[in-house]
Scaffold this motif. Structure first.
Motif, short mmCIF file in Angstrom:
data_model
loop_
_atom_site.label_atom_id
_atom_site.label_comp_id
_atom_site.label_asym_id
_atom_site.label_seq_id
_atom_site.Cartn_x
_atom_site.Cartn_y
_atom_site.Cartn_z
N GLY A 151 7.86 -23.79 -60.07
CA GLY A 151 7.74 -24.60 -58.87
C GLY A 151 8.41 -23.96 -57.68
O GLY A 151 9.32 -23.11 -57.82
N PHE A 152 7.99 -24.36 -56.48
CA PHE A 152 8.45 -23.71 -55.26
C PHE A 152 9.94 -23.89 -55.03
O PHE A 152 10.66 -22.94 -54.71
CB PHE A 152 7.66 -24.27 -54.06
N ASN A 153 10.44 -25.12 -55.16
CA ASN A 153 11.85 -25.39 -54.87
C ASN A 153 12.78 -24.60 -55.78
O ASN A 153 13.80 -24.06 -55.34
CB ASN A 153 12.14 -26.89 -55.00
N ARG A 154 12.45 -24.53 -57.07
CA ARG A 154 13.29 -23.79 -58.00
C ARG A 154 13.26 -22.29 -57.68
O ARG A 154 14.27 -21.60 -57.78
CB ARG A 154 12.84 -24.03 -59.44
N LEU A 155 12.07 -21.80 -57.34
CA LEU A 155 11.97 -20.38 -57.00
C LEU A 155 12.78 -20.05 -55.76
O LEU A 155 13.40 -18.99 -55.67
CB LEU A 155 10.49 -20.01 -56.78
#
Length: 262
Positions: A151-155
């Protein structure tokens, strides 16, 4: 090409492909100046356009999508918000250019590590026709594909921590070289002596610390995002210590040849 790479990759990554740049001593300063101008324009011009059209900030919504604002400004033709399409198309082209530039830069890291004995030798294999490190590119692409599910936020959390710390190591290296090799011949030199070299890293360190604190609520694979990033960093130290034995086995002639090739 260098200008685009600085815009997409970051100022430090352009040095990774210096071997493929003609007359880097002259080309790099010109590319840096052009990149600064283009980056400034890429921020200023869109906001000037929004200002003169009178679009309120609330039009961006919660996600800040430029495509939504384009649809509002351009209106509809035959029921279709026509201006959305070129904005989305431009974003796709930008993402493709960014990914292409990152592949070109990051694939050189496994290549250099294999030449120095930090990775198995087959990572240094290159295409006979294009001289591209195809094994390193395949390896990097596989790792990136495995990260898609995060996912974007974790990346973003991992990127802030891992990439930010790697940047801080560059500032630490700058200070260390200024202390250990004060008379080393340099093409570029940060003014201000040791104080100037240290000052260069203070504000990036503060910004990195703030970003890490703000990203603490993210989780990766069931653990805190910062803890997961710290685990990766520790694994890097372990891998470096393990490959030290491999580097010692390499003959000095091979190491010299690899350094000259890089």
């Amino acid at each position: 090409m260098l200008v685009a790479m600085w815009n997409y990759m970051g100022w430090d990554n352009a040095s990774t492909i210096a071997q493929e740049v003609e007359r880097p001593q002259r080309t790099y300063p010109k590319a840096m100046i052009a990149a600064v101008v283009l980056v400034a324009l890429s921020y200023v011009l869109p906001f000037l356009a929004v200002y003169f059209t009178g679009v309120p900030a609330s039009a961006f919504g919660s996600d800040g999508a430029w495509a939504g604002v384009a649809g509002l400004v351009g209106g509809k033709i035959l029921g279709f918000e026509w201006l959305r399409f070129p904005i989305v198309l431009g974003g796709m082209m930008s993402a493709f250019g960014m990914f292409n530039a990152l592949v070109m830069s990051y694939s050189r890291l496994p290549l250099a590590m294999a030449r120095d004995g930090m990775l198995p030798k087959f990572f240094s294999k290159m295409s006979a026709r294009t001289q591209a490190p195809w094994v390193a590119i395949t390896f990097c692409a596989t790792c990136w594909a495995l990260c898609l599910g995060l996912g974007f936020n974790r990346l973003v959390t991992l990127d802030i921590m891992l990439y930010g710390i790697s940047l801080m190591l560059e500032f630490v290296t700058l200070v260390a070289l200024r202390i250990r090799e004060p008379e080393l011949k340099r093409q570029f030199r940060v003014p201000g002596g040791l104080t100037g070299a240290i000052t260069c890293g203070i504000f990036p360190l503060l910004l990195l610390s703030l970003a890490m604190v703000e990203s603490e609520h993210e989780s990766v694979l069931g653990m805190n995002g910062l803890a997961f990033g710290a685990l990766i960093i520790v694994a890097g130290f372990v891998a470096y210590g393990t490959t030290g034995k491999l580097r010692k086995r390499l003959p000095k002639a091979a190491l010299t040849e690899n350094a000259e090739a890089a």
